[in-house]
Design a protein around this motif. Sequence first.
Motif, PDB file in Angstrom:
ATOM      1  N   MET A   1     -21.704  44.103  10.985  1.00  0.00           N
ATOM      2  CA  MET A   1     -23.056  44.380  10.496  1.00  0.00           C
ATOM      3  C   MET A   1     -24.064  44.039  11.586  1.00  0.00           C
ATOM      4  N   MET A   2     -25.032  44.900  11.798  1.00  0.00           N
ATOM      5  CA  MET A   2     -26.005  44.726  12.863  1.00  0.00           C
ATOM      6  C   MET A   2     -26.945  43.558  12.576  1.00  0.00           C
ATOM      7  N   ASN A   3     -27.552  43.006  13.656  1.00  0.00           N
ATOM      8  CA  ASN A   3     -28.587  42.000  13.470  1.00  0.00           C
ATOM      9  C   ASN A   3     -29.784  42.647  12.765  1.00  0.00           C
ATOM     10  N   PRO A   4     -30.438  41.922  11.858  1.00  0.00           N
ATOM     11  CA  PRO A   4     -31.514  42.543  11.086  1.00  0.00           C
ATOM     12  C   PRO A   4     -32.714  42.931  11.936  1.00  0.00           C
ATOM     13  N   ARG A   5     -33.261  44.108  11.638  1.00  0.00           N
ATOM     14  CA  ARG A   5     -34.497  44.545  12.281  1.00  0.00           C
ATOM     15  C   ARG A   5     -35.689  43.827  11.652  1.00  0.00           C
ATOM     16  N   ALA A   6     -36.763  43.710  12.412  1.00  0.00           N
ATOM     17  CA  ALA A   6     -37.948  43.006  11.932  1.00  0.00           C
ATOM     18  C   ALA A   6     -38.697  43.840  10.892  1.00  0.00           C
ATOM     19  N   ILE A   7     -39.304  43.156   9.925  1.00  0.00           N
ATOM     20  CA  ILE A   7     -40.044  43.798   8.850  1.00  0.00           C
ATOM     21  C   ILE A   7     -41.461  43.230   8.798  1.00  0.00           C
ATOM     22  N   ALA A   8     -42.448  44.108   8.678  1.00  0.00           N
ATOM     23  CA  ALA A   8     -43.836  43.700   8.480  1.00  0.00           C
ATOM     24  C   ALA A   8     -44.214  43.937   7.019  1.00  0.00           C
ATOM     25  N   CYS A   9     -44.811  42.937   6.388  1.00  0.00           N
ATOM     26  CA  CYS A   9     -45.240  43.035   4.990  1.00  0.00           C
ATOM     27  C   CYS A   9     -46.765  43.015   4.924  1.00  0.00           C
ATOM     28  N   PHE A  10     -47.341  44.031   4.305  1.00  0.00           N
ATOM     29  CA  PHE A  10     -48.792  44.167   4.177  1.00  0.00           C
ATOM     30  C   PHE A  10     -49.191  43.965   2.716  1.00  0.00           C
ATOM     31  N   GLY A  11     -50.143  43.043   2.458  1.00  0.00           N
ATOM     32  CA  GLY A  11     -50.604  42.913   1.085  1.00  0.00           C
ATOM     33  C   GLY A  11     -51.148  41.552   0.727  1.00  0.00           C
ATOM     34  N   ALA A  12     -50.937  41.169  -0.528  1.00  0.00           N
ATOM     35  CA  ALA A  12     -51.603  40.020  -1.127  1.00  0.00           C
ATOM     36  C   ALA A  12     -50.988  38.690  -0.699  1.00  0.00           C
ATOM     37  N   VAL A  13     -51.863  37.732  -0.443  1.00  0.00           N
ATOM     38  CA  VAL A  13     -51.473  36.344  -0.163  1.00  0.00           C
ATOM     39  C   VAL A  13     -52.276  35.475  -1.131  1.00  0.00           C
ATOM     40  N   ALA A  49     -39.010  35.576   0.862  1.00  0.00           N
ATOM     41  CA  ALA A  49     -37.605  35.833   0.556  1.00  0.00           C
ATOM     42  C   ALA A  49     -36.877  36.410   1.763  1.00  0.00           C
ATOM     43  N   LEU A  50     -37.517  37.304   2.486  1.00  0.00           N
ATOM     44  CA  LEU A  50     -36.899  37.864   3.694  1.00  0.00           C
ATOM     45  C   LEU A  50     -36.615  36.776   4.728  1.00  0.00           C
ATOM     46  N   ALA A  51     -37.537  35.829   4.877  1.00  0.00           N
ATOM     47  CA  ALA A  51     -37.311  34.734   5.823  1.00  0.00           C
ATOM     48  C   ALA A  51     -36.083  33.924   5.414  1.00  0.00           C
ATOM     49  N   ARG A  52     -35.915  33.692   4.106  1.00  0.00           N
ATOM     50  CA  ARG A  52     -34.726  32.969   3.634  1.00  0.00           C
ATOM     51  C   ARG A  52     -33.456  33.790   3.835  1.00  0.00           C
ATOM     52  N   LEU A  53     -33.603  35.105   3.877  1.00  0.00           N
ATOM     53  CA  LEU A  53     -32.458  35.986   4.085  1.00  0.00           C
ATOM     54  C   LEU A  53     -32.232  36.280   5.570  1.00  0.00           C
ATOM     55  N   SER A  54     -32.855  35.459   6.417  1.00  0.00           N
ATOM     56  CA  SER A  54     -32.651  35.497   7.875  1.00  0.00           C
ATOM     57  C   SER A  54     -33.082  36.818   8.506  1.00  0.00           C
ATOM     58  N   VAL A  55     -34.156  37.397   7.963  1.00  0.00           N
ATOM     59  CA  VAL A  55     -34.732  38.616   8.522  1.00  0.00           C
ATOM     60  C   VAL A  55     -36.025  38.239   9.244  1.00  0.00           C
ATOM     61  N   PRO A  56     -36.231  38.643  10.502  1.00  0.00           N
ATOM     62  CA  PRO A  56     -37.515  38.398  11.168  1.00  0.00           C
ATOM     63  C   PRO A  56     -38.633  39.100  10.397  1.00  0.00           C
ATOM     64  N   LEU A 259     -34.374  45.257   1.123  1.00  0.00           N
ATOM     65  CA  LEU A 259     -34.877  45.417   2.491  1.00  0.00           C
ATOM     66  C   LEU A 259     -34.014  44.662   3.497  1.00  0.00           C
ATOM     67  N   ALA A 260     -33.523  43.484   3.095  1.00  0.00           N
ATOM     68  CA  ALA A 260     -32.651  42.720   4.002  1.00  0.00           C
ATOM     69  C   ALA A 260     -31.377  43.491   4.300  1.00  0.00           C
ATOM     70  N   GLY A 261     -30.856  44.204   3.286  1.00  0.00           N
ATOM     71  CA  GLY A 261     -29.682  45.038   3.519  1.00  0.00           C
ATOM     72  C   GLY A 261     -29.993  46.225   4.408  1.00  0.00           C
ATOM     73  N   LEU A 262     -31.115  46.899   4.146  1.00  0.00           N
ATOM     74  CA  LEU A 262     -31.503  48.042   4.977  1.00  0.00           C
ATOM     75  C   LEU A 262     -31.763  47.607   6.414  1.00  0.00           C
ATOM     76  N   ALA A 263     -32.360  46.417   6.573  1.00  0.00           N
ATOM     77  CA  ALA A 263     -32.636  45.910   7.924  1.00  0.00           C
ATOM     78  C   ALA A 263     -31.354  45.646   8.698  1.00  0.00           C
ATOM     79  N   ARG A 264     -30.257  45.423   7.978  1.00  0.00           N
ATOM     80  CA  ARG A 264     -28.958  45.200   8.613  1.00  0.00           C
ATOM     81  C   ARG A 264     -28.134  46.483   8.707  1.00  0.00           C
ATOM     82  N   GLY A 265     -28.727  47.602   8.356  1.00  0.00           N
ATOM     83  CA  GLY A 265     -28.050  48.884   8.513  1.00  0.00           C
ATOM     84  C   GLY A 265     -27.210  49.310   7.326  1.00  0.00           C
ATOM     85  N   LEU A 266     -27.332  48.638   6.171  1.00  0.00           N
ATOM     86  CA  LEU A 266     -26.557  49.037   4.996  1.00  0.00           C
ATOM     87  C   LEU A 266     -27.118  50.323   4.403  1.00  0.00           C
TER      88      LEU A 266
END
Length: 304
Positions: A1-13, A49-56, A259-266
């Motif tokens: 499985m590939m290393n996860p690609r980085a994800i940018a999240c836009f929205g509410a904080v 959640a993505l950070a806990r799933l080891s996704v940049p 998204l964590a799965g897609l970032a890893r190429g699933l």
Amino acid sequence: MMNPRAIACFGAVHADLIAHGARPVLRETSTPGAIAMTPGGVATNVARALARLSVPVRLAGAVGTDSDGTSLHRLLSEDGIDLSALARADLPTGRYVALHDPDGSLAGAICDTTITDSLDAGFIAHAAGLLDACPIWFAEANLPDDALAELAERAGKRLLVADAVSSAKAPRLAALAGRLDLVFLNRAEAAAWTGFAEATPAVPLALAVAALGPRQVMLSDGAGLLTIVEDGRPLQIEPGAVEIIDVTGAGDALIAGTLAGLARGLPLEDAAHAGLVAARLTLETTGAVAPSLAWDNICPVLAR
């Protein structure tokens, strides 16, 4: 499985104030229980959640210059989230107040979205430049129409993913629909966007969403089947039994796990299974991000 690609999240904080009643919540009286404050907002929950799933992961949004904003900035940085696109605005930091009955169900909630409503096309244009290196962008319908339209304009060849957030805000997805690769929504949100009756069977309802433009659709239905449409082809997945402690953040965990799965190429179906595991782990604990949420805890389930 590939290393996860980085994800940018836009929205509410937001600063989430989550109250759990020791007895069912009633109107016009106080209810004994416990209250906790955590970071919240759809984009924030997904990013955590993505950070806990080891996704940049990088988060684009805004907090105030008040004490809540300072606390959220510190907590999110400690979570391992890149905050280079997180603005500090001269507005009160957003807040979400939720009241839960003892069985974990939501009795009522109020959300102050003033600061998120201020995120206009200019903010997106600036943030997009800072997040240019991320090949996956996730946005939520809490963002105003002009901000979503600017995201669609600047997405380029990236994977563009969105969440409908609520029935009231789902129609805002029209600003993204012609460019949207994947949308997450529930039955009520799909009905609000398409104009179909909420009682429409899940597959025709999901296909109606796909007809509006998104290439892929993930339609959730509470404890019912998860319906996927990919390039016009429907598929349904059984989510499995779960002992619900708290519903807060379960939908956001479904998004993050997928998204964590897609970032890893699933492929989408396998990524959806990862999302369902993430949602189950979240439902079985208190708070929007489960302490047990980790990719190493999802992998064995996917292998089975």
